[in-house]
Write a protein that holds these residues in place. Sequence first.
Motif, PDB file in Angstrom:
ATOM      1  N   PRO A  54     -26.151  45.109 -43.319  1.00  0.00           N
ATOM      2  CA  PRO A  54     -26.569  45.399 -41.987  1.00  0.00           C
ATOM      3  C   PRO A  54     -27.677  44.469 -41.517  1.00  0.00           C
ATOM      4  N   ILE A  55     -27.400  44.398 -40.073  1.00  0.00           N
ATOM      5  CA  ILE A  55     -28.516  43.691 -39.608  1.00  0.00           C
ATOM      6  C   ILE A  55     -29.829  44.009 -39.857  1.00  0.00           C
ATOM      7  N   GLY A  56     -31.095  43.104 -39.788  1.00  0.00           N
ATOM      8  CA  GLY A  56     -32.359  43.474 -39.902  1.00  0.00           C
ATOM      9  C   GLY A  56     -33.094  43.156 -39.012  1.00  0.00           C
ATOM     10  N   ASP A  57     -34.134  42.326 -38.893  1.00  0.00           N
ATOM     11  CA  ASP A  57     -35.169  41.793 -37.978  1.00  0.00           C
ATOM     12  C   ASP A  57     -34.492  40.424 -37.412  1.00  0.00           C
ATOM     13  N   ALA A  58     -34.215  40.272 -36.173  1.00  0.00           N
ATOM     14  CA  ALA A  58     -33.660  39.291 -35.690  1.00  0.00           C
ATOM     15  C   ALA A  58     -34.174  37.569 -36.091  1.00  0.00           C
ATOM     16  N   ARG A  59     -35.558  37.830 -36.306  1.00  0.00           N
ATOM     17  CA  ARG A  59     -35.970  36.351 -36.669  1.00  0.00           C
ATOM     18  C   ARG A  59     -35.793  36.142 -38.132  1.00  0.00           C
ATOM     19  N   SER A  60     -36.079  37.111 -38.984  1.00  0.00           N
ATOM     20  CA  SER A  60     -35.828  37.158 -40.372  1.00  0.00           C
ATOM     21  C   SER A  60     -34.380  36.683 -40.684  1.00  0.00           C
ATOM     22  N   ASP A  61     -33.449  37.532 -40.236  1.00  0.00           N
ATOM     23  CA  ASP A  61     -32.008  37.371 -40.333  1.00  0.00           C
ATOM     24  C   ASP A  61     -31.475  35.707 -39.936  1.00  0.00           C
ATOM     25  N   LEU A  62     -32.128  35.375 -38.952  1.00  0.00           N
ATOM     26  CA  LEU A  62     -31.852  33.928 -38.588  1.00  0.00           C
ATOM     27  C   LEU A  62     -32.371  32.905 -39.565  1.00  0.00           C
ATOM     28  N   ALA A  63     -33.602  33.278 -40.049  1.00  0.00           N
ATOM     29  CA  ALA A  63     -34.070  32.182 -41.020  1.00  0.00           C
ATOM     30  C   ALA A  63     -33.181  32.274 -42.335  1.00  0.00           C
ATOM     31  N   ALA A  64     -32.777  33.354 -42.561  1.00  0.00           N
ATOM     32  CA  ALA A  64     -31.914  33.591 -43.817  1.00  0.00           C
ATOM     33  C   ALA A  64     -30.589  32.973 -43.465  1.00  0.00           C
ATOM     34  N   ALA A  65     -29.977  33.078 -42.549  1.00  0.00           N
ATOM     35  CA  ALA A  65     -28.869  32.320 -42.291  1.00  0.00           C
ATOM     36  C   ALA A  65     -28.727  30.888 -42.176  1.00  0.00           C
ATOM     37  N   LEU A  66     -29.871  30.285 -41.752  1.00  0.00           N
ATOM     38  CA  LEU A  66     -30.121  28.636 -41.889  1.00  0.00           C
ATOM     39  C   LEU A  66     -30.456  28.376 -43.172  1.00  0.00           C
ATOM     40  N   SER A  67     -30.902  29.215 -44.085  1.00  0.00           N
ATOM     41  CA  SER A  67     -31.477  28.500 -45.400  1.00  0.00           C
ATOM     42  C   SER A  67     -30.286  29.095 -46.541  1.00  0.00           C
ATOM     43  N   ARG A  68     -29.380  29.812 -45.828  1.00  0.00           N
ATOM     44  CA  ARG A  68     -28.181  30.407 -47.121  1.00  0.00           C
ATOM     45  C   ARG A  68     -27.523  29.209 -47.312  1.00  0.00           C
ATOM     46  N   LYS A  69     -27.268  28.975 -48.535  1.00  0.00           N
ATOM     47  CA  LYS A  69     -26.305  27.891 -49.307  1.00  0.00           C
ATOM     48  C   LYS A  69     -24.843  28.667 -49.145  1.00  0.00           C
ATOM     49  N   ALA A  70     -23.925  27.849 -48.882  1.00  0.00           N
ATOM     50  CA  ALA A  70     -22.486  28.291 -48.895  1.00  0.00           C
ATOM     51  C   ALA A  70     -22.121  29.209 -50.001  1.00  0.00           C
ATOM     52  N   ALA A  71     -21.179  30.135 -49.621  1.00  0.00           N
ATOM     53  CA  ALA A  71     -20.805  31.011 -50.747  1.00  0.00           C
ATOM     54  C   ALA A  71     -19.800  30.407 -51.667  1.00  0.00           C
TER      55      ALA A  71
END
Length: 555
Positions: free
Chosen positions: A538-555
């Motif tokens: 599920p979506i969460g906080d926009a700023r936190s989700d954005l940061a997580a997406a930019l830091s996520r390594k490829a699956a």
Amino acid sequence: MFCYQCEQTDRTGAQQGCASAKGNCGKDATTADLQDLLVHAVKGLAQYNSLARAMGHADREADRFMLYAMFTTLTNVNFNAGRFVALLRDAGHHRDRVRSSYEAIAAAAGKPAQRPAGPAAWQPADDLMGLLAQAQTVGIDAGIETVGADVVGLRALVLYGLKGVCAYAHHAQVLGKENDGIYAGVEAALCFLAADPADTDSLLAQALQLGSLNLDVMALLDDANTGRFGAQEPGAVRITPVAGKAILVSGHDLGDLEALLEQTQGTGIRIYTHGEMLPAHAYPKLKSYAHLAGNYGGAWQDQQSDFANFPGPVLMTSNCIIEPRPQYRQRIFTTGPVGWPGVRHLENHDFSVLIHAAKALPGFIETAEEKTITVGFGRHAVLGVADKVIDAVKAGAIRHFFLIGGCDGAAPGRNYYTEFAEQAPDDTVVMTLGCNKYRFNQHAFGDIGGIPRLLDLGQCNDSYSAIRIATALADAFECGVNDLPLSLIVSWFEQKAAAVLLTLLALGIRNIRLGPTLPAFLTPNILAILVDKFAIQPIGDARSDLAAALSRKAA
């Protein structure tokens, strides 16, 4: 009634869903029950048509009826109980015709004719009260006491995904594109549901199979749109009015818009799009009509204020109607699968009454200062500059892609998508489709080396473009889609979105963020399965989700 097929569903009860005299969408209990019964009747028709198909004699008229009938049961499509009574009679007639044909074919082949049980044996009651009594045993939650909420929820996932598949296939069919493989897949899913499946593994497998089928359907719809209207081209669309008589067109059906443009040539009437019709301005054939003047208003949930303020008649095509207010009830018209009690329905692309109304109404008195937005970044446009995009990624100019798209709505939490898009760093690209774009499509995103940072791919009907762009980038970088610097931030509302989600899952795409709330039919156990298999969240906080997406390594 009991309904939990859309994001509007009542979540206050022990079993989340609309169960009172009227759903949160405005659908009354009578209409809801008749829709459930129509789905049951269509299952029975599919049972016989699949038998005829196995002998090489499927009925194309029945195929088309199944798509149309299923489409009418989507959220915010048809609220007219009288239309559903008629459709139930039609379903019975189609089933009887197909059964007779099948039995004759079997007899000619010297084979015994089968008589399927369940929905195939249904006979419509003689009156409304009888039909409503029949509906009480075939609702979406039928059998929950026996099989439990998880099985019922997975059946719902299959059914709602199937409704979306049928809607997209109907859009293609009315533009002249159809094929037997898709009809066979729809029938197979209906027959699967007609058997009241209770095995969770087979239900999940069927859901993913529907996702694969929907990919074929969306490819067919893409071919229908581009074949009829040309490939999308980037361009500016006026979003302020021009003085003169006017008609507003909402919904999704580009064929209806084309017919109206043809019939209004030379009349002095200007045509404006609304909601999901905005991408019409990107198609060469449609924008060649000089009186396609611009886009007016926002997403579907804004229609009550948008339509009230529009000084001309409104044509509602395909889906997304909500209760017309008194200010415009006498000047709104429906066509195709759409319906509302007391609202005039137009058939066979005859818009003469609509045109007469436009001439009688004042239209816009003054021309407003011109403002524009840019549309037209379908797959042909984006892939046409793929080399520049790839070079920008390799050079580090583009760090990440976000697909922020899907359905808009009125529920709290949708400002998340505005915040996410507007906070995306300047070295990222935002792709969008569906009416979710209205949350941020007037924001000045700028560009990266001439590549616009906001790429509007089109309607939700254009989801195929997003998939083709993602797979083309993956091919170029010799990796999987999950290995790309790409994040999917999806807003859902109704059953078309369910079909697209199943397609993404069938393609193995992981880490999709879904919101603003999760579907009520996804029980905790079902959600756990999806999280385990696909890392859906599920979506969460926009700023936190954005940061997580930019830091996520490829699956």
